[in-house]
Enzyme design. Structure first.
Site, mmCIF file in Angstrom:
data_model
loop_
_atom_site.group_PDB
_atom_site.id
_atom_site.type_symbol
_atom_site.label_atom_id
_atom_site.label_comp_id
_atom_site.label_asym_id
_atom_site.label_seq_id
_atom_site.Cartn_x
_atom_site.Cartn_y
_atom_site.Cartn_z
ATOM 1 N N GLU A 127 77.344 38.902 27.277
ATOM 2 C CA GLU A 127 76.617 39.862 26.440
ATOM 3 C C GLU A 127 76.244 39.167 25.128
ATOM 4 O O GLU A 127 77.085 38.566 24.468
ATOM 5 C CB GLU A 127 77.484 41.108 26.174
ATOM 6 C CG GLU A 127 76.757 42.132 25.329
ATOM 7 C CD GLU A 127 77.230 43.570 25.565
ATOM 8 O OE1 GLU A 127 77.951 43.823 26.537
ATOM 9 O OE2 GLU A 127 76.849 44.436 24.759
ATOM 10 N N ARG A 128 74.960 39.263 24.788
ATOM 11 C CA ARG A 128 74.427 38.571 23.599
ATOM 12 C C ARG A 128 74.708 37.069 23.662
ATOM 13 O O ARG A 128 74.984 36.437 22.656
ATOM 14 C CB ARG A 128 74.994 39.152 22.306
ATOM 15 C CG ARG A 128 74.967 40.661 22.220
ATOM 16 C CD ARG A 128 73.596 41.217 22.444
ATOM 17 N NE ARG A 128 73.606 42.691 22.497
ATOM 18 C CZ ARG A 128 72.547 43.401 22.848
ATOM 19 N NH1 ARG A 128 71.412 42.816 23.195
ATOM 20 N NH2 ARG A 128 72.602 44.697 22.873
ATOM 21 N N LYS A 250 87.825 47.919 21.949
ATOM 22 C CA LYS A 250 86.643 48.597 21.408
ATOM 23 C C LYS A 250 86.722 50.032 21.923
ATOM 24 O O LYS A 250 86.536 50.272 23.116
ATOM 25 C CB LYS A 250 85.371 47.902 21.894
ATOM 26 C CG LYS A 250 84.081 48.650 21.574
ATOM 27 C CD LYS A 250 82.836 47.851 21.997
ATOM 28 C CE LYS A 250 81.559 48.625 21.730
ATOM 29 N NZ LYS A 250 80.336 47.862 22.043
ATOM 30 N N GLU A 254 79.872 53.153 20.916
ATOM 31 C CA GLU A 254 78.754 52.927 21.826
ATOM 32 C C GLU A 254 79.066 53.404 23.242
ATOM 33 O O GLU A 254 79.075 52.626 24.195
ATOM 34 C CB GLU A 254 78.346 51.445 21.787
ATOM 35 C CG GLU A 254 78.014 51.012 20.362
ATOM 36 C CD GLU A 254 77.360 49.662 20.228
ATOM 37 O OE1 GLU A 254 77.729 48.762 20.992
ATOM 38 O OE2 GLU A 254 76.489 49.525 19.351
ATOM 39 N N ARG A 287 89.096 47.373 16.988
ATOM 40 C CA ARG A 287 87.817 47.230 16.277
ATOM 41 C C ARG A 287 87.412 48.524 15.554
ATOM 42 O O ARG A 287 87.695 49.626 16.028
ATOM 43 C CB ARG A 287 86.718 46.785 17.248
ATOM 44 C CG ARG A 287 87.017 45.416 17.829
ATOM 45 C CD ARG A 287 85.956 44.976 18.803
ATOM 46 N NE ARG A 287 84.799 44.383 18.185
ATOM 47 C CZ ARG A 287 83.539 44.724 18.449
ATOM 48 N NH1 ARG A 287 83.271 45.723 19.273
ATOM 49 N NH2 ARG A 287 82.538 44.097 17.877
ATOM 50 N N ARG A 304 74.799 55.912 9.160
ATOM 51 C CA ARG A 304 75.657 55.047 9.978
ATOM 52 C C ARG A 304 76.574 54.101 9.188
ATOM 53 O O ARG A 304 77.737 53.949 9.547
ATOM 54 C CB ARG A 304 74.764 54.273 10.961
ATOM 55 C CG ARG A 304 75.510 53.193 11.706
ATOM 56 C CD ARG A 304 74.734 52.704 12.883
ATOM 57 N NE ARG A 304 75.224 51.414 13.301
ATOM 58 C CZ ARG A 304 74.749 50.738 14.321
ATOM 59 N NH1 ARG A 304 73.765 51.228 15.050
ATOM 60 N NH2 ARG A 304 75.247 49.563 14.649
ATOM 61 N N ASP A 333 75.458 46.156 11.538
ATOM 62 C CA ASP A 333 75.767 45.406 12.749
ATOM 63 C C ASP A 333 75.102 44.035 12.716
ATOM 64 O O ASP A 333 74.050 43.841 13.324
ATOM 65 C CB ASP A 333 75.266 46.205 13.968
ATOM 66 C CG ASP A 333 75.693 45.587 15.278
ATOM 67 O OD1 ASP A 333 76.514 44.657 15.243
ATOM 68 O OD2 ASP A 333 75.202 46.023 16.325
ATOM 69 N N GLU A 361 72.652 37.077 17.645
ATOM 70 C CA GLU A 361 72.054 38.253 18.285
ATOM 71 C C GLU A 361 70.788 38.728 17.567
ATOM 72 O O GLU A 361 69.725 38.836 18.177
ATOM 73 C CB GLU A 361 73.085 39.376 18.339
ATOM 74 C CG GLU A 361 72.516 40.660 18.905
ATOM 75 C CD GLU A 361 73.555 41.765 19.006
ATOM 76 O OE1 GLU A 361 74.731 41.519 18.716
ATOM 77 O OE2 GLU A 361 73.159 42.883 19.382
ATOM 78 N N TRP A 501 70.227 55.520 17.266
ATOM 79 C CA TRP A 501 71.243 54.563 16.812
ATOM 80 C C TRP A 501 71.579 54.622 15.321
ATOM 81 O O TRP A 501 72.443 53.894 14.846
ATOM 82 C CB TRP A 501 70.793 53.137 17.175
ATOM 83 C CG TRP A 501 70.625 52.951 18.658
ATOM 84 C CD1 TRP A 501 69.468 53.012 19.357
ATOM 85 C CD2 TRP A 501 71.665 52.713 19.619
ATOM 86 N NE1 TRP A 501 69.705 52.823 20.696
ATOM 87 C CE2 TRP A 501 71.048 52.633 20.884
ATOM 88 C CE3 TRP A 501 73.049 52.559 19.534
ATOM 89 C CZ2 TRP A 501 71.774 52.416 22.054
ATOM 90 C CZ3 TRP A 501 73.767 52.332 20.700
ATOM 91 C CH2 TRP A 501 73.126 52.266 21.933
HETATM 92 C C1 GCV Z 1 79.678 44.035 22.708
HETATM 93 C C2 GCV Z 1 76.163 45.478 19.066
HETATM 94 C C3 GCV Z 1 75.695 44.667 20.230
HETATM 95 C C4 GCV Z 1 76.477 44.973 21.486
HETATM 96 C C5 GCV Z 1 77.968 44.758 21.189
HETATM 97 C C6 GCV Z 1 78.341 45.643 20.015
HETATM 98 C C7 GCV Z 1 79.789 45.446 19.601
HETATM 99 O O1 GCV Z 1 75.823 46.816 19.230
HETATM 100 O O2 GCV Z 1 74.331 44.861 20.426
HETATM 101 O O3 GCV Z 1 76.042 44.122 22.487
HETATM 102 O O4 GCV Z 1 78.757 45.024 22.303
HETATM 103 O O5 GCV Z 1 77.543 45.337 18.915
HETATM 104 O O6 GCV Z 1 80.011 44.721 18.648
HETATM 105 O O7 GCV Z 1 80.670 46.015 20.221
#
Ligand code: GCV
Length: 639
Positions: A127-128, A250, A254, A287, A304, A333, A361, A501
């Site tokens: 991811e990313r 986490k 999200e 987190r 946010r 973020d 990212e 968001w």
């Molecule tokens: C792992 C952002 C990223 C997500 C990431 C999230 C996080 O939203 O776009 O890909 O998820 O941060 O830090 O949990």
């Protein structure tokens, strides 16, 4: 066998094989082997030297000293991992041309937890991730090249990283299973590879694991069955990996479940796991990336950036002592520019982790050049009160420095060759946060390309400017987010504007920005008075954050005398010109560069130029269309 190509697997600890057999004596340990290995690959210099490794009770764990004299170099450390760091420190110094007899150093890490988080999925994707596939997982299972993983461990250890989480914080059912007897034998093998390098594993866990894996009806942290499940799970995991650093979570983030979704606090959620890990010396990294990701854009009350503080600050003092609350550096973020999170340093009775992102990212995805160290230096300098900055929190409230990794199985680890510098810089700054971006970038260049001024000076200049250049052609003055939704590369000014968001610039035809002052969303009130005052007032607010904190008309005069709108136009034109000048600089280095390195970076710079042009034209057109005001200098803006 590991690849030995100059810009491949060895990165900054790359080797030049030689027949030189050094004399290395002292305590028989892994560090001694690493020293022999490193020296034998260093070339034929200093070949009549004896290197001695010794443990010293006077040195605290992980710290080391180096003392050179003619024909001798002595490395002393408080533990074997310290010796290993001493060995790498010694090899680095030799590599950049110091002579053995002039070496004299005393090093001690600023903080004991220096952590890399991998966002690797079990299917092998990252991811990313912008550097290929996972180093740990392949096709639905644990799968790796052990030699490559050893090279990786060496690379991380050489800059002092001592913990890594291997799986994505977005834990799936499959990756939740890493804590089960089915998967643990394989996870333990990864731990075995990293252990000699002083690196401990962390496993990201799922809040609902008691349901998903334990067959219990609830994941409620106050339920006895849930507590028992975590205790038994911890006991099982530690049977396989006795030195596991802990778990990473986490939750309530999200679309992921968490304690809030069942009426419990973040502290209650964290503590049930903390208690399970406690007998084994483990830590739960919890987190703080908790916010409402289902906001209605019409709702201007919810803001946010306030979320993490609102959730966590009232809980100060309620977290167990083996909980680290892991706080993203900014309240949004990982944007190109944000103020620091007001949560950092706000809780005096809670152990905190500072979370950075090495993966680019929102900052160019390892296509665009972006030296993260310059941003981190700024983050560390960010004030907390009138007489304390974030650097001062380290080893006080902040007990861990964490970053999201930028690595993958690409030959050069990081996609963009120059992005290796970001991984290097993270380790060095986590070890010693007083180092500057200039110092760590210089070190990386010297280790990677040599320290000839012809290479060092232009490359350093270009890398140190890179973040500001990227910022010029992106979202202006701290507003952030004008990016393509989901994949986060390339411009889309309204991409996030009408979404759920909570990331809005609210531009109309006269003004842009969000008023986060006391009169607006009240976000500034989360800071200590000194910082609050700084941001509350337009005249003291750092200009590069103006639109993060204030809503301003396009004709607002900046300190330079330019209007806000003209500033946006100017910076977007300049951004493209700056990338053109990067290309010129890089071309001028061609004759000094290995072909492979030259070509690789050139391709990325060419792609960056296209990206910068796209940003320039999309952003400038957007504001021209909103305002109908042309560029004062008459440059081309598409209508
Ligand atoms: C792992 C952002 C990223 C997500 C990431 C999230 C996080 O939203 O776009 O890909 O998820 O941060 O830090 O949990």
């Amino acid at each position: 066998m590991s690849k030995n190509c100059s810009f491949g697997y060895q990165a900054w600890i790359k080797s030049q094989p030689s027949k030189f057999l050094p004399k290395v004596t002292g305590i028989d340990c892994f560090a001694l082997e690493e020293c022999k290995r490193g020296l034998s690959q260093l070339g034929d210099k200093e070949n009549d030297t004896t290197v001695t490794l010794a443990l010293s009770q006077e040195l605290s764990s992980e710290s080391y000293t180096l003392e050179g004299s003619p024909g001798n170099l002595r490395i002393e450390a408080g533990c074997e991992t310290g010796l290993l760091y001493g060995v790498y420190g010694f090899l680095f110094r030799l590599r950049i041309g110091e002579s053995i007899e002039s070496i004299s150093a005393s090093e001690k890490p600023a903080v004991s937890m220096r952590i890399l988080n991998h966002w690797d999925n079990i299917d092998g994707s990252v991811e990313r991730g912008y550097s290929g596939r996972s180093l740990f997982f392949d096709n639905g299972q644990i799968g790796y090249d052990p030699d490559r993983l050893r090279d990786y461990a060496r690379l991380l250890s050489s800059v002092g990283i001592n913990q890594i989480s291997i799986n994505n914080v977005n834990v799936t059912l499959e990756s939740a299973k890493l804590v089960t007897e089915e998967k643990l034998p394989d996870v333990a093998k990864i731990a075995d590879i990293f252990r000699p390098f002083g690196i401990k594993l962390i496993i990201a866990v799922h809040f609902e694991s008691p349901i998903l894996l334990g067959g219990i009806k609830t994941a409620d942290p106050l339920d006895d069955k849930v507590a028992k499940w975590w205790q038994e799970t911890a006991a099982t995991v530690y049977r396989y990996i006795p030195d596991l650093a802990g778990f990473l979570m986490k939750a309530d983030s999200e679309f992921r479940s968490g304690p809030a979704s069942i009426g419990r606090t973040q502290a209650e959620g964290a503590n049930v796991i903390a208690k399970a890990l406690k007998p084994f010396g483990g830590t739960i990294y919890w987190r703080c990336f908790v916010y409402n990701c289902m906001q209605d854009w019409r709702d201007t009350k919810t803001d946010r950036p306030k979320a993490a503080y609102d959730y966590f600050y009232p809980l100060d003092g309620q977290f167990d002592d083996n909980v680290i609350v892991q706080i993203k550096h900014g309240p949004m973020d990982f944007q190109v520019r944000e103020p620091n999170s007001p949560l950092l340093g706000a809780m005096s009775k809670t152990k905190q982790g500072l979370e950075l992102q090495i993966a680019q990212e929102y900052t160019g995805q390892q296509i665009d050049l972006y030296a993260t160290s310059t941003q981190w230096e700024e983050i560390l300098n960010h004030p907390v009160t009138d007489n304390r900055n974030t650097r001062d929190l380290i080893n006080q409230e902040v007990k861990a420095i964490v970053a999201v990794s930028n690595t993958g199985n690409d030959d050069n680890w990081t996609g963009h060759l120059l992005a290796q510098a970001n991984l290097y810089a993270f380790g060095r700054l986590a070890w010693n946060p007083s180092l500057t971006a200039d110092q760590v970038t210089k070190e990386w260049i010297a280790l990677t390309f040599g320290n000839e001024p012809n290479i060092l000076n232009p490359l350093l200049d270009m890398m140190l400017k890179s973040r500001l250049v990227y910022e010029k052609y992106n979202a202006p003055l701290g507003i952030g987010w004008m990016v393509n939704i989901n994949h986060h590369y390339g411009p889309s000014v309204d991409g996030y504007e009408y979404m759920k968001w909570g990331t809005y610039h609210r531009a109309n035809n006269t003004a842009i920005g969000v008023d986060r002052t006391q009169k607006g969303t009240g976000y500034t009130m989360q800071y200590q008075p000194y910082v609050q005052n700084l941001y509350e007032n337009k005249d003291t607010c750092p200009e590069n954050l103006l639109l993060f904190f204030h809503r301003l008309p396009y004709d607002y005069k900046l300190r330079s005398g330019r209007t806000l709108l003209q500033y946006i136009y100017d910076t977007h034109f300049e951004g493209v010109e700056d990338v053109e000048s990067f290309i010129k600089t890089w071309n001028s280095l061609k004759e000094y560069m290995p072909e492979e390195a030259y070509v690789q970076v050139k391709k990325r710079l060419d792609a960056q130029l296209e990206n910068a042009k796209e940003w320039r034209d999309v952003v400038n057109s957007y504001f021209f269309r909103k305002t109908g005001i042309s560029d004062e200098k008459g440059r081309k803006i598409y209508e």
